[in-house]
Design a protein around this motif. Structure first.
Motif, short mmCIF file in Angstrom:
data_model
loop_
_atom_site.label_atom_id
_atom_site.label_comp_id
_atom_site.label_asym_id
_atom_site.label_seq_id
_atom_site.Cartn_x
_atom_site.Cartn_y
_atom_site.Cartn_z
N ILE A 129 -19.91 35.74 66.89
CA ILE A 129 -19.35 36.54 65.79
C ILE A 129 -20.43 37.40 65.15
O ILE A 129 -20.22 38.58 64.88
N ASP A 130 -21.61 36.81 64.94
CA ASP A 130 -22.73 37.59 64.39
C ASP A 130 -23.04 38.80 65.26
O ASP A 130 -23.31 39.89 64.77
N ARG A 131 -23.00 38.58 66.57
CA ARG A 131 -23.33 39.65 67.50
C ARG A 131 -22.25 40.74 67.47
O ARG A 131 -22.56 41.93 67.48
N LEU A 132 -20.98 40.34 67.43
CA LEU A 132 -19.89 41.32 67.34
C LEU A 132 -20.06 42.17 66.09
O LEU A 132 -19.86 43.38 66.11
N ARG A 133 -20.42 41.51 64.99
CA ARG A 133 -20.63 42.25 63.73
C ARG A 133 -21.80 43.20 63.83
O ARG A 133 -21.73 44.34 63.37
N ALA A 134 -22.90 42.72 64.44
CA ALA A 134 -24.10 43.56 64.57
C ALA A 134 -23.79 44.81 65.38
O ALA A 134 -24.32 45.89 65.11
N LEU A 135 -22.92 44.67 66.36
CA LEU A 135 -22.56 45.80 67.22
C LEU A 135 -21.40 46.61 66.63
O LEU A 135 -20.94 47.56 67.23
N ARG A 136 -20.93 46.19 65.44
CA ARG A 136 -19.74 46.77 64.82
C ARG A 136 -18.57 46.77 65.80
O ARG A 136 -17.82 47.73 65.92
N ALA A 137 -18.45 45.68 66.54
CA ALA A 137 -17.42 45.58 67.57
C ALA A 137 -16.35 44.57 67.19
O ALA A 137 -15.41 44.34 67.94
N GLY A 138 -16.48 43.96 66.01
CA GLY A 138 -15.48 42.96 65.62
C GLY A 138 -16.10 41.91 64.75
O GLY A 138 -17.12 42.12 64.11
N GLY A 139 -15.48 40.73 64.77
CA GLY A 139 -15.94 39.63 63.93
C GLY A 139 -14.96 38.49 64.03
O GLY A 139 -14.44 38.22 65.11
N HIS A 140 -14.69 37.84 62.91
CA HIS A 140 -13.80 36.69 62.92
C HIS A 140 -12.42 37.01 63.48
O HIS A 140 -11.77 36.15 64.07
N ALA A 141 -11.96 38.25 63.27
CA ALA A 141 -10.60 38.60 63.68
C ALA A 141 -10.49 38.95 65.16
O ALA A 141 -9.40 39.07 65.69
N THR A 142 -11.62 39.11 65.83
CA THR A 142 -11.59 39.47 67.25
C THR A 142 -10.97 38.33 68.06
O THR A 142 -11.33 37.17 67.87
N ARG A 143 -10.05 38.68 68.96
CA ARG A 143 -9.43 37.64 69.77
C ARG A 143 -10.37 37.20 70.89
O ARG A 143 -11.15 37.99 71.41
N VAL A 144 -10.23 35.92 71.25
CA VAL A 144 -11.09 35.34 72.27
C VAL A 144 -10.95 36.11 73.59
O VAL A 144 -11.94 36.38 74.28
N ALA A 145 -9.73 36.53 73.92
CA ALA A 145 -9.51 37.27 75.17
C ALA A 145 -10.26 38.60 75.15
O ALA A 145 -10.74 39.07 76.18
N ASP A 146 -10.37 39.21 73.95
CA ASP A 146 -11.09 40.47 73.84
C ASP A 146 -12.59 40.28 74.00
O ASP A 146 -13.29 41.17 74.48
N VAL A 147 -13.08 39.13 73.58
CA VAL A 147 -14.50 38.82 73.78
C VAL A 147 -14.79 38.79 75.28
O VAL A 147 -15.77 39.36 75.75
N ALA A 148 -13.91 38.15 76.05
CA ALA A 148 -14.10 38.07 77.51
C ALA A 148 -14.12 39.46 78.13
O ALA A 148 -14.91 39.74 79.03
N ARG A 149 -13.26 40.35 77.61
CA ARG A 149 -13.21 41.72 78.15
C ARG A 149 -14.48 42.50 77.87
O ARG A 149 -14.80 43.44 78.57
N ARG A 150 -15.18 42.12 76.79
CA ARG A 150 -16.39 42.86 76.42
C ARG A 150 -17.61 42.48 77.25
O ARG A 150 -18.62 43.15 77.20
N VAL A 151 -17.51 41.37 77.98
CA VAL A 151 -18.65 40.92 78.78
C VAL A 151 -18.87 41.92 79.90
O VAL A 151 -17.98 42.16 80.72
N GLN A 152 -20.08 42.51 79.94
CA GLN A 152 -20.33 43.62 80.87
C GLN A 152 -21.14 43.22 82.09
O GLN A 152 -21.22 43.97 83.05
N TRP A 153 -21.74 42.03 82.04
CA TRP A 153 -22.54 41.64 83.20
C TRP A 153 -21.69 40.92 84.23
O TRP A 153 -20.65 40.34 83.90
N THR A 154 -22.11 40.99 85.48
CA THR A 154 -21.34 40.35 86.54
C THR A 154 -21.77 38.90 86.70
O THR A 154 -22.85 38.51 86.28
N CYS A 155 -20.91 38.13 87.31
CA CYS A 155 -21.15 36.70 87.50
C CYS A 155 -22.39 36.46 88.35
O CYS A 155 -22.53 37.03 89.43
N PRO A 156 -23.32 35.64 87.88
CA PRO A 156 -24.54 35.37 88.67
C PRO A 156 -24.27 34.57 89.94
O PRO A 156 -25.08 34.57 90.85
#
Ligand SMILES: [Zn+2]
Length: 89
Positions: A31-58
């Motif tokens: 949540i702190d990171r979403l806020r720092a990026l002005r990308a969300g916060g407490h109200a951001t849905r968990v599914a949207d957090v997954a969509r924001r992940v930009q790196w590929t699976c190691p």
């Protein structure tokens, strides 16, 4: 994301849908990171957090993430109650 308070001590688990590799994060830090990026916060849905992940699976190199709350292994019911008390205060 704010729902994590209902699951005291839980982690946000980011898991690969293709091969089930996963990594656990501290929800408060996410949540702190979403806020720092002005990308969300407490109200951001968990599914949207997954969509924001930009790196590929190691493990398999694909980009298909899902997210869910999960308790870390070894967390006792007693610990969960203690954390629940902490969030109330
Ligand atoms: Zn994978």
């Amino acid at each position: 994301m704010g729902d994590f308070r209902r699951y005291p001590g839980c982690r946000l688990l980011i898991a690969c849908s293709a091969c089930s590799w996963s990594k656990a994060y501290d929800p408060e830090r996410v949540i702190d990171r979403l806020r720092a990026l002005r990308a969300g916060g407490h109200a951001t849905r968990v599914a949207d957090v997954a969509r924001r992940v930009q790196w590929t699976c190691p493990a398999c190199g694909r980009l298909r993430w899902r997210a869910q709350f999960a308790w870390p292994p070894g967390l006792k019911p007693r610990d969960i109650r203690r954390l629940a008390d902490r969030y109330r205060n």
